[in-house]
Enzyme design. Structure first.
Site, PDB file in Angstrom:
ATOM      1  N   GLY A 312       0.783  -1.225   0.000  1.00 56.83           N
ATOM      2  CA  GLY A 312       0.000   0.000   0.000  1.00 56.83           C
ATOM      3  C   GLY A 312       0.814   1.275   0.000  1.00 56.83           C
ATOM      4  CB  SER A 313      -0.160   4.601   1.300  1.00 60.32           C
ATOM      5  OG  SER A 313      -1.392   4.606   0.620  1.00 60.32           O
TER       6      SER A 313
END
Length: 593
Positions: A312-313
């Site tokens: 993810g981020s």
């Protein structure tokens, strides 16, 4: 010996000439011969008596000396001598960085039976089943009363169990010496240590071999007598490992997660001070591997190394760092964040509407997918791939674990522009939490690549430079802002200036697509951000925080609070004192005369 004739011819003729009796000469010679034989026999007997007397003198002298030695020695309890080969410690110990024992050897015994020597096989089988609940009395009875002449019962037993078996009193139950591997800390560091098993074995000896973890990676070293029994010294800190496992276990239960992992790494040397994967196991009783189902459901599965996830981020900081390093942007450069971003039939959205534009710093602080995708478009696919490759995110981790070489990040077969955009915010490329920790350490330590290691070294390792010191400092400032006013606000620990990035990625289905209610939540952090010493990565598998009216699964609500508590507990153990964070531009630099 020359014997004189009894009737010498010359003397007989001379005697006859003189008119003497020749028989007198014969009798005289016979007498002289008998006297000679008597003297020889006496001399022979005297010689034998002297030899015998000398032998007895030596024997009594030796007995006397031994009695004198025993009389002057300290009294000792007599011991029963056990026949067979004595088992000595042949495998070196494993210790943590401070010398605490992680793995050692224990002298014990094995138990076997010789049915032809048994007096009452049925009774022995029943009593053995009572001592060892995992044994089946009927099966033992069949083995003892069959045609077999040798039956293994237990490869290793405790002294208490040995005494109970001895009390059975059956001469067909026999013991053999054994050396077993002992892990005195139980589950602590189980995935790092791995475990051992018996290789070649006999009645009186057995070969202990590593089957996983560092026990297998360093099997030759641990078994090599040329090392003189020197222990294998790992970079782990047993106290820190214990504290992190305790916090992570509580956090996993509190967040209703299926599994969890945490890695604490020295940003300058790459040394792993702690690696925890849950659920775990006791290497003293290592379970069998799963033969069906999901491998990650097994407690043997090391999520820190073998778990390959879309993170993810947490990947967004790599796009920002590359944009800064190449001169495409500055921390204050405004980036288009108007969503959704359309690419063919695909749409890229943000969790919230952040407006038309954000600065590069706020793209990281707000965690804008749209803004990061625009940054990645300017960087380009080739430069992005080369940069991530330099950070070690495209190859197996070089850490000294036997499981690591077989775990390669999953990358797209066609690194298109769409892949470039999705990879920039952590989708489309899967890596392990260890890969992430290594990449963050290289990015934040001043810009030098470091390789993760489980061996205690102590010296900073200056590898290839990936970014400049200025870029590294700017990235640390961005990560600090994420904790101060962004998605990782629950990660603030007063006095330790934590910086970091959250990442929440939908979990892929085995059949394709993604679950809507299952995520991988990750927090990758550094502390202190202004003078980095340690990188911490915490990943939760399928977390769900349920204190509110609706379940929350994002990393800011799940992984970040757990990471903050880990830092709060371990920072003092690492010798870090709480300190006032210096204002930008007012750092104090220590110099020597």
């Amino acid at each position: 010996m020359i014997r004189t004739p009894l009737r010498p011819l010359a003397r007989i003729l001379d005697a006859r000439a003189k008119g003497e009796n020749p028989d007198v000469i014969e009798r005289e010679n016979l007498r002289l011969r008998h006297e000679q034989m008597r003297d020889q026999s006496r001399n022979r007997a005297e010689t034998r008596l002297w030899v015998l007397a000398l032998f007895f003198l030596c024997a009594y002298g030796a007995v006397g000396m031994r009695m004198g030695a025993l009389a002057s020695s300290e009294p000792m309890e007599p011991q029963v001598e056990v026949s067979g080969t004595t088992i000595t410690a042949q495998r070196a110990d494993i210790t943590d960085r401070n010398g605490n024992i992680l793995a050692t050897n224990l002298a014990t015994h094995s138990l076997y039976a010789q049915p032809p020597l048994m007096v009452d096989p049925t009774r022995a089988a029943l009593e053995l089943a009572a001592i060892f609940p995992d044994l089946d009395a009927d099966k033992l009875t069949a083995q003892f009363t069959g045609k077999r002449k040798f039956v293994w019962i237990k490869k290793k037993i405790s002294p208490e169990q040995m005494q109970l078996v001895h009390d059975i009193g059956d001469p067909g139950l026999l013991f053999g010496p054994r050396e077993m591997r002992l892990y005195p800390n139980g589950r602590l560091a189980a995935h790092v240590l791995g475990g051992t098993s018996f290789g070649r074995e006999g009645v009186h000896s057995a070969e202990v071999i590593g089957v996983a973890g560092v026990e297998r990676s360093f099997d030759q070293y641990l078994r090599d007598p040329a090392n003189g029994g020197q222990p294998l010294r790992l970079s782990l800190d047993l106290t820190v490992q214990s504290a992190i496992r305790r916090v992570l276990f509580g956090g996993m239960k509190l967040m209703n997660a299926k599994g969890a992992t945490a890695i604490l790494m020295d940003v300058h040397t790459g040394e792993i001070l702690s690696m925890v994967s849950l659920p775990d196991f006791d290497p003293n009783e290592r379970p069998r591997p799963l033969v069906e189902g999901d491998a990650s459901d097994s407690p043997l599965f090391n999520r820190a190394v073998q778990g390959v996830y879309e993170l993810g981020s947490t990947f967004k900081i790599f796009a920002a760092a590359q944009a800064l390093e190449t001169g495409l942007m500055t921390p204050d450069t405004m980036v288009d964040t108007q969503g959704p971003l359309r690419w063919g039939k695909f749409r890229i959205n943000d969790f919230h509407n952040y407006g038309a534009r954000l600065s590069l710093t706020d793209v990281i602080v707000k965690s804008s997918n749209v803004g990061t995708a625009h940054v990645a478009q300017q960087i380009g696919a080739e430069r992005q791939r080369a940069f991530l490759g330099t950070l070690g995110l495209l190859d197996p981790s070089p850490i000294e674990l036997t499981e690591a070489p077989g775990v390669k990040p999953l990358i797209p077969s066609n690194w298109s522009e769409l892949s470039t955009m999705t990879i920039s915010y952590g989708h489309g490329l899967s890596a392990s939490p260890l890969h992430l920790a290594s990449a963050y350490a290289s990015l934040l330590n001043g810009g030098y690549v470091v390789q993760p290691t489980l061996l205690a070294g102590g010296r900073p390792r200056s590898g290839q430079r990936v970014v400049s010191e200025q870029t590294s400092a700017a990235v640390r400032s961005m990560l600090r802002a994420v904790v101060q006013r962004g998605t990782a606000s629950f990660g603030e620990v007063p006095g330790y200036a934590v910086g970091g990035k959250t990442g929440t990625a939908d979990k892929p289905k085995p059949t394709g697509g993604y679950y809507e209610d299952k995520v991988i939540a990750t927090f990758a952090g550094v502390f202190p951000a202004y003078a980095p010493k340690y990188v911490l990565v915490v990943t939760l598998d399928e977390p769900e925080e349920t204190s509110g009216s609706e379940p929350r699964r994002t990393a800011g609500w799940t992984a970040v609070p757990v990471a903050a508590e880990i830092i709060r507990r371990t920072a003092p153990l690492l010798g870090l004192r709480p300190a006032i964070e210096p204002a930008p531009g007012f750092e104090v630099t220590l110099t020597s005369n």
